[in-house]
Design an enzyme around this catalytic site. Structure first.
Site, mmCIF file in Angstrom:
data_model
loop_
_atom_site.group_PDB
_atom_site.id
_atom_site.type_symbol
_atom_site.label_atom_id
_atom_site.label_comp_id
_atom_site.label_asym_id
_atom_site.label_seq_id
_atom_site.Cartn_x
_atom_site.Cartn_y
_atom_site.Cartn_z
ATOM 1 N N ARG A 118 0.825 -1.233 0.000
ATOM 2 C CA ARG A 118 0.000 0.000 0.000
ATOM 3 C C ARG A 118 0.848 1.268 0.000
ATOM 4 O O ARG A 118 0.418 2.324 0.482
ATOM 5 C CB ARG A 118 -0.955 0.030 1.189
ATOM 6 C CG ARG A 118 -1.947 -1.100 1.190
ATOM 7 C CD ARG A 118 -3.074 -0.844 2.163
ATOM 8 N NE ARG A 118 -3.931 -2.007 2.215
ATOM 9 C CZ ARG A 118 -3.745 -3.032 3.024
ATOM 10 N NH1 ARG A 118 -2.730 -3.018 3.866
ATOM 11 N NH2 ARG A 118 -4.557 -4.065 2.995
ATOM 12 N N GLU A 182 8.091 19.409 -23.657
ATOM 13 C CA GLU A 182 7.404 19.653 -22.368
ATOM 14 C C GLU A 182 7.866 20.979 -21.754
ATOM 15 O O GLU A 182 7.079 21.679 -21.119
ATOM 16 C CB GLU A 182 7.669 18.511 -21.382
ATOM 17 C CG GLU A 182 7.251 17.123 -21.863
ATOM 18 C CD GLU A 182 5.769 16.808 -21.690
ATOM 19 O OE1 GLU A 182 4.975 17.734 -21.389
ATOM 20 O OE2 GLU A 182 5.403 15.629 -21.860
ATOM 21 N N HIS A 245 -1.853 17.930 -24.477
ATOM 22 C CA HIS A 245 -1.943 16.500 -24.163
ATOM 23 C C HIS A 245 -3.249 15.838 -24.572
ATOM 24 O O HIS A 245 -3.278 14.630 -24.760
ATOM 25 C CB HIS A 245 -1.704 16.261 -22.672
ATOM 26 C CG HIS A 245 -0.243 16.296 -22.315
ATOM 27 N ND1 HIS A 245 0.493 17.455 -22.390
ATOM 28 C CD2 HIS A 245 0.617 15.333 -21.919
ATOM 29 C CE1 HIS A 245 1.745 17.180 -22.029
ATOM 30 N NE2 HIS A 245 1.847 15.903 -21.751
ATOM 31 N N HIS A 249 -2.141 12.932 -26.602
ATOM 32 C CA HIS A 249 -2.360 11.539 -26.185
ATOM 33 C C HIS A 249 -3.151 10.763 -27.239
ATOM 34 O O HIS A 249 -2.893 9.576 -27.475
ATOM 35 C CB HIS A 249 -3.122 11.484 -24.850
ATOM 36 C CG HIS A 249 -2.230 11.621 -23.655
ATOM 37 N ND1 HIS A 249 -2.668 12.062 -22.436
ATOM 38 C CD2 HIS A 249 -0.896 11.381 -23.500
ATOM 39 C CE1 HIS A 249 -1.657 12.083 -21.581
ATOM 40 N NE2 HIS A 249 -0.575 11.674 -22.201
#
Ligand SMILES: NC(=O)c1ccc[n+]([C@@H]2O[C@H](COP(=O)([O-])OP(=O)(O)OC[C@H]3O[C@@H](n4cnc5c(N)ncnc54)[C@H](O)[C@@H]3O)[C@@H](O)[C@H]2O)c1
Ligand SMILES: [Zn+2]
Length: 360
Positions: A118, A182, A245, A249
């Site tokens: 976790r 970027e 993006h 994408h």
């Protein structure tokens, strides 16, 4: 060396940026209390080029895991293999993972760290410009699914990020430029002066001058850290970082990763700028500024093949940020003037895609 702090309640962490700063890793690891094992995650390319430099500065026992280089490693299958190794060596909840590589190693390793027991601690040592200026900062981790990029993931902040710009000496021109896309995105969102800086320092950047790249990376870390501190979970202002993006994408997905992520983001910015221009938001001259800077670094201004506008739109709609088929877009209304547009219009996308069509 420059230190930028990502300030988050209870979980602030430093980003170290500089040239020849890898020796700083040993004291940094000593500061992480309580671990008995370290895992060093890297990919085949980075291992071949730079592993020895890192190994010599890591104290104690380290388990090396090397994954195949490339986007395909951001997969459930690869994640499963990592967990098998973690189980084999009984990696404990106080142990530490080091991600040493580009955005793929960072995203996959970060997600493994987010979910093993976790959540265990991890340190990012990015070796690509893409990872240094963007992927390694902000705690977004994840893997891809056939249904889309980064569909499976978690927010999990690293304990520290160490960026030694000497690693960039071995980057190919395409990977260097992809990272620059970027940086150009961050500049277009925040500062005309920083956008100009890219052009003024283009020769030194392309020559991979470590000091110039350290300045560039530090500036990007400041920009991204500032946004992440204000909105860690992307409820609000962090959404501006998706500029380039939504379309980017979709292109990346449709071309099945033929282009680098940063190259797709560059193309995405061109299309989204055109959408903003068509809506009367962005003056043509400002769109041309962004295009010129992308061109200066040899980033693609056209697709390798014509893409069907309907397919691009469909890919945008299945983007994980879409809500009930509505796709929020991050646009700019000028350099340094980000704006969230709530809906994207099919006719706009179709028309705007023409600016990157190779046949037009
Ligand atoms: N988590 C985030 O916030 C975030 C942000 C931006 C991008 N990303 C993700 O990052 C990934 C893209 O990152 P990337 O471009 O670093 O990809 P990558 O990790 O695949 O690296 C690109 C190529 O460069 C090689 N390489 C790495 N370091 C090198 C070096 N120093 N010299 C020579 N070659 C080297 C790699 O082996 C690989 O072949 C995408 O999956 C993208 O989704 C994530
Ligand atoms: Zn990106």
């Amino acid at each position: 060396m420059k230190i930028i702090t990502v300030r988050l309640a209870g979980r602030s962490y430093p980003i170290f940026v500089g040239t020849k700063i890898l020796s700083h890793l040993a004291p940094l690891l000593r500061e992480q209390a309580g671990w008995s094992q370290l895992v060093l995650l890297t990919d085949t390319t980075v291992a071949g080029l730079h592993l020895e430099r890192v190994r010599t500065v890591i104290p104690g026992n380290v388990t090396l895991i090397t994954i195949p280089a490339g986007e395909l490693s951001k997969s459930l299958a690869q994640l499963g293999e990592l967990f098998d190794r973690f189980a084999e060596i009984r990696l404990g909840r106080r142990d530490v993972l080091l991600t040493f590589g580009g955005g793929v190693v960072g995203d996959l390793g970060g997600f493994a760290a987010a979910t093993w027991h976790r959540g265990i601690r991890y340190l990012q040592i990015p070796t690509t410009l893409e990872a240094a200026v963007d992927a390694s900062i902000g705690g977004k981790t994840g893997i891809n699914h056939a249904g889309g990029k980064n569909l499976i993931g978690a927010f999990h902040q690293p304990s520290a990020v160490l960026i030694d710009t000497d690693f960039f000496a071995t980057l190919g021109l395409r990977d260097l430029a992809a990272g620059l896309a970027e940086s150009i995105k961050h500049a277009a969102l925040t500062s005309a002066a920083f956008l100009d800086w890219h052009e003024q320092h283009a020769d030194a950047i392309l020559a991979r001058d470590p000091a110039t790249l350290a300045e560039l990376v530090a500036r990007n870390c400041e920009i991204k850290a500032d946004v992440v501190c204000r909105d860690e979970r992307e409820a609000d202002v962090r959404r501006i970082l998706n500029y380039g993006h939504t379309i980017g994408h979709a292109i990346e997905h449709l071309l099945a990763f033929e282009l680098r992520h940063g190259e797709c983001v560059g193309l995405g910015m061109l299309v989204e700028n055109e959408i903003a221009h068509r809506r009367g938001l962005l003056p043509r001259s400002e769109a041309d500024r962004v295009r010129a800077v992308l061109a200066r670094f040899g980033l693609p201004l056209k697709l390798p093949q014509t893409l069907d506008a309907a397919a691009v739109l469909e890919a945008c709609r299945s983007d994980k940020k879409a809500q009930a088929g509505h796709v929020p877009f991050a646009l700019i209304a000028g350099i340094g003037q980000p704006q969230i547009a709530s809906e994207i219009d099919a006719a706009d996308v179709k028309a705007a895609l023409r600016v990157i069509d190779p046949n037009l």
